[in-house]
Design a protein around this motif. Structure first.
Motif, PDB file in Angstrom:
ATOM      1  N   ALA A  88     -55.842  32.036  15.445  1.00 40.27           N
ATOM      2  CA  ALA A  88     -54.116  32.590  15.358  1.00 40.27           C
ATOM      3  C   ALA A  88     -53.321  32.523  15.705  1.00 40.27           C
ATOM      4  N   MET A  89     -53.723  31.606  17.600  1.00 39.01           N
ATOM      5  CA  MET A  89     -52.554  31.067  17.953  1.00 39.01           C
ATOM      6  C   MET A  89     -51.776  30.152  17.645  1.00 39.01           C
ATOM      7  N   GLN A  90     -52.968  28.805  16.876  1.00 38.84           N
ATOM      8  CA  GLN A  90     -53.092  28.065  16.270  1.00 38.84           C
ATOM      9  C   GLN A  90     -52.118  28.493  15.440  1.00 38.84           C
ATOM     10  N   SER A  91     -52.464  29.270  14.085  1.00 39.34           N
ATOM     11  CA  SER A  91     -51.451  29.771  13.002  1.00 39.34           C
ATOM     12  C   SER A  91     -50.128  30.015  13.522  1.00 39.34           C
ATOM     13  N   ALA A  92     -49.496  29.885  14.843  1.00 38.87           N
ATOM     14  CA  ALA A  92     -48.542  30.369  15.432  1.00 38.87           C
ATOM     15  C   ALA A  92     -47.884  28.824  15.940  1.00 38.87           C
ATOM     16  N   ILE A  94     -49.635  26.877  17.884  1.00 35.44           N
ATOM     17  CA  ILE A  94     -49.766  26.377  18.966  1.00 35.44           C
ATOM     18  C   ILE A  94     -51.059  25.629  19.173  1.00 35.44           C
ATOM     19  N   SER A  95     -51.224  24.202  19.394  1.00 36.18           N
ATOM     20  CA  SER A  95     -52.413  23.961  19.012  1.00 36.18           C
ATOM     21  C   SER A  95     -53.319  23.594  20.084  1.00 36.18           C
ATOM     22  N   VAL A  96     -55.073  23.243  19.830  1.00 33.43           N
ATOM     23  CA  VAL A  96     -55.982  23.349  21.020  1.00 33.43           C
ATOM     24  C   VAL A  96     -55.712  22.634  22.050  1.00 33.43           C
ATOM     25  N   ARG A  97     -55.003  21.739  21.911  1.00 31.35           N
ATOM     26  CA  ARG A  97     -54.981  21.176  23.041  1.00 31.35           C
ATOM     27  C   ARG A  97     -53.605  22.112  24.195  1.00 31.35           C
ATOM     28  N   LYS A  98     -52.904  22.614  23.702  1.00 31.28           N
ATOM     29  CA  LYS A  98     -51.931  23.033  24.544  1.00 31.28           C
ATOM     30  C   LYS A  98     -52.745  24.014  25.656  1.00 31.28           C
ATOM     31  N   ILE A  99     -53.291  24.615  24.600  1.00 32.09           N
ATOM     32  CA  ILE A  99     -53.914  26.128  24.921  1.00 32.09           C
ATOM     33  C   ILE A  99     -55.443  25.617  26.155  1.00 32.09           C
ATOM     34  N   LEU A 100     -56.444  24.560  25.905  1.00 38.76           N
ATOM     35  CA  LEU A 100     -56.858  23.879  26.813  1.00 38.76           C
ATOM     36  C   LEU A 100     -55.746  23.462  27.730  1.00 38.76           C
ATOM     37  N   THR A 101     -54.180  22.780  27.340  1.00 39.12           N
ATOM     38  CA  THR A 101     -53.947  22.594  28.625  1.00 39.12           C
ATOM     39  C   THR A 101     -53.368  23.579  29.832  1.00 39.12           C
ATOM     40  N   LEU A 283     -65.783  20.343  31.296  1.00 38.81           N
ATOM     41  CA  LEU A 283     -66.778  19.773  30.377  1.00 38.81           C
ATOM     42  C   LEU A 283     -67.161  21.207  28.997  1.00 38.81           C
ATOM     43  N   ALA A 284     -67.222  22.119  29.692  1.00 37.91           N
ATOM     44  CA  ALA A 284     -67.042  23.172  29.110  1.00 37.91           C
ATOM     45  C   ALA A 284     -66.563  23.967  27.534  1.00 37.91           C
ATOM     46  N   MET A 285     -65.370  23.042  27.728  1.00 38.52           N
ATOM     47  CA  MET A 285     -64.580  23.788  27.009  1.00 38.52           C
ATOM     48  C   MET A 285     -64.477  23.701  25.379  1.00 38.52           C
ATOM     49  N   PRO A 286     -65.063  22.148  25.222  1.00 36.39           N
ATOM     50  CA  PRO A 286     -65.815  22.302  23.800  1.00 36.39           C
ATOM     51  C   PRO A 286     -66.601  23.396  23.365  1.00 36.39           C
ATOM     52  N   TYR A 287     -67.596  23.922  23.899  1.00 35.75           N
ATOM     53  CA  TYR A 287     -67.954  25.245  23.480  1.00 35.75           C
ATOM     54  C   TYR A 287     -67.052  26.219  23.442  1.00 35.75           C
ATOM     55  N   ILE A 288     -66.128  26.092  24.478  1.00 32.99           N
ATOM     56  CA  ILE A 288     -65.500  27.765  24.381  1.00 32.99           C
ATOM     57  C   ILE A 288     -64.150  27.733  22.436  1.00 32.99           C
ATOM     58  N   PHE A 289     -64.075  26.261  22.413  1.00 35.37           N
ATOM     59  CA  PHE A 289     -62.799  26.046  21.297  1.00 35.37           C
ATOM     60  C   PHE A 289     -63.518  25.492  19.686  1.00 35.37           C
ATOM     61  N   GLY A 290     -64.502  24.641  20.620  1.00 37.25           N
ATOM     62  CA  GLY A 290     -65.599  23.993  19.386  1.00 37.25           C
ATOM     63  C   GLY A 290     -66.769  24.698  18.068  1.00 37.25           C
ATOM     64  N   PHE A 348     -65.051  16.306  24.079  1.00 37.33           N
ATOM     65  CA  PHE A 348     -63.818  16.933  23.659  1.00 37.33           C
ATOM     66  C   PHE A 348     -63.700  16.053  22.085  1.00 37.33           C
ATOM     67  N   ARG A 349     -63.423  14.883  21.902  1.00 34.30           N
ATOM     68  CA  ARG A 349     -62.998  13.837  20.619  1.00 34.30           C
ATOM     69  C   ARG A 349     -64.202  14.058  19.401  1.00 34.30           C
ATOM     70  N   HIS A 350     -65.399  14.468  19.853  1.00 32.15           N
ATOM     71  CA  HIS A 350     -66.694  14.613  18.900  1.00 32.15           C
ATOM     72  C   HIS A 350     -66.923  15.647  18.939  1.00 32.15           C
ATOM     73  N   GLN A 351     -66.874  16.535  19.527  1.00 34.40           N
ATOM     74  CA  GLN A 351     -67.054  18.306  18.769  1.00 34.40           C
ATOM     75  C   GLN A 351     -65.712  18.691  18.797  1.00 34.40           C
ATOM     76  N   LEU A 352     -65.091  19.104  19.631  1.00 33.47           N
ATOM     77  CA  LEU A 352     -63.705  19.921  19.818  1.00 33.47           C
ATOM     78  C   LEU A 352     -62.646  19.853  18.904  1.00 33.47           C
ATOM     79  N   GLU A 353     -62.463  18.576  18.557  1.00 30.56           N
ATOM     80  CA  GLU A 353     -61.547  18.232  17.759  1.00 30.56           C
ATOM     81  C   GLU A 353     -62.356  18.627  15.671  1.00 30.56           C
ATOM     82  N   SER A 354     -63.939  17.686  16.024  1.00 31.32           N
ATOM     83  CA  SER A 354     -64.725  18.486  14.807  1.00 31.32           C
ATOM     84  C   SER A 354     -64.465  19.496  14.385  1.00 31.32           C
TER      85      SER A 354
END
Length: 357
Positions: A88-92, A94-101, A283-290, A348-354
């Motif tokens: 929902a945040m993305q649809s507004a 806000i990118s994943v990178r922004k949330i991650l930051t 290190l754990a962020m991709p397992y939250i967003f991906g 991040f590159r290989h799991q989160l973004e995909s």
């Protein structure tokens, strides 16, 4: 944007506090169970055990803090991801990178404040707890049957046992004059009190006399056996030292031309702790967003524990390995952080973004 930041922070903080409470409770339970086997040994009664456990709580909180951050984020933010709140945040816009930051900056802020506070609290309580326990058990602060060596001015000193009441035993003192061994003293025990050493059962061998002389003394006072500061540096655990204490130790060792690499490593470990906590969470962020954002709670906990264990093992081995090889303490402390930063970027590159764009 401020409302969003506060909302993420509130959810993150709630998960962190719950995790911290559970992990510290488990740590206290196991510590209490471990100490009970020493019940009534020496003067170590039930009351002293409870006092020791109470004084050790701040250290338990410090120990469990990074893992609470990790598991708390996996639980609270993972629940948000599973409920598609981040979608929902993305649809507004806000990118994943922004949330991650946002999450990582909040983690850095919490960690910096936390470690600043515990640096003044934990050493005081930990020192008192260890002193109380060792005194009640009549246990040495340090023991080595082969002795540990100190350099004090023109003397090299070997000590076998160090006790919390500033008593040392099994002492050999080798004094040099113009790079020549001039005397050897064997001392059964010595106690430091009011700025002086009280020595018992001394054997003095003077190598400068012809013939070599040997003298036995039952007890005597000395101002210059060994600087008590050197004993403190040897026996103090890293968690019983404030950052200011470590800086003083480094300055003292450098003034006396002694190796300060271990104290410098402790210094950089303390300085870099907030960054290490952020990297563990990264290190754990991709397992939250991906792709694994729909994973259930138990799997998130297992993932968090696995990452925490791997992080602990590598961050314990690499800095010490670096010191053995001869790296500067700063490089030794940064080395595992660089490894985890590269690994986190790869994940991040290989799991989160995909998994979630």
């Amino acid at each position: 944007m401020m409302i969003l930041n506060f909302y993420i922070f509130k959810r993150f903080l709630l998960g962190f506090l719950i995790s911290l409470l559970v992990l510290v409770s488990i740590e206290i339970f196991f510590s209490f169970s471990s100490e009970m086997k020493y019940l009534n040994e020496g003067n170590y009664d039930f009351g002293i055990i409870l006092k020791y456990i109470f004084l050790s709580i701040p250290r338990s909180i410090e120990t469990m803090f990074p893992y609470s951050i990790l598991i708390g984020a996996l639980l609270s933010l993972g629940a948000m991801a599973a409920d598609m709140e981040f979608v929902a945040m993305q649809s507004a816009g806000i990118s994943v990178r922004k949330i991650l930051t946002i999450v990582l900056l909040q983690t850095f802020f919490i960690s910096t404040v936390f470690y600043f506070i515990v640096d003044t609290v934990v050493p005081k309580f930990s020192s008192e707890a260890e002193s109380l326990r060792n005194t009640a058990l009549k246990k040495q602060s340090y023991y080595n049957k082969n002795g540990t060596w100190f350099k004090n001015k023109d003397s090299f000193i070997k000590i076998s046992e160090i006790y919390p009441d500033k008593t040392i035993k099994g002492i050999s003192v080798y004094t040099y004059d113009n790079n020549q061994l001039s005397s050897v003293n064997y001392i059964q025990s010595a106690t430091f009190s009011k700025g002086k050493w009280s020595l018992q059962e001394i054997v003095k061998i003077n190598l400068n006399e012809e013939p070599i002389s040997k003298e036995r003394i039952s007890n005597m006072q000395s101002d210059e056996l060994i600087d008590i500061k050197l004993i403190d540096i040897k026996t103090d655990k890293p968690y019983s030292l404030t950052l200011r204490d470590v800086v003083r130790n480094i300055e003292y060792l450098e003034r006396n031309n002694l190796d300060a690499s271990i104290q410098e490593k402790i210094f950089w470990d303390k300085i870099l702790k907030p960054i290490a906590t952020v990297l563990m969470l990264f290190l754990a962020m991709p397992y939250i967003f991906g792709r694994m954002r729909s994973t259930n709670t138990s799997k998130r906990i297992v993932i968090g524990l696995f990452i925490g264990i791997i992080f602990f093992i590598i961050s314990s081995i690499l800095p010490n390995l670096g010191l053995i090889i001869g790296f500067h303490p700063l490089i030794s402390a940064i080395l595992p952080l660089v490894v985890f930063a590269i690994l986190g970027q790869y994940i991040f590159r290989h799991q989160l973004e995909s998994g979630l764009r």
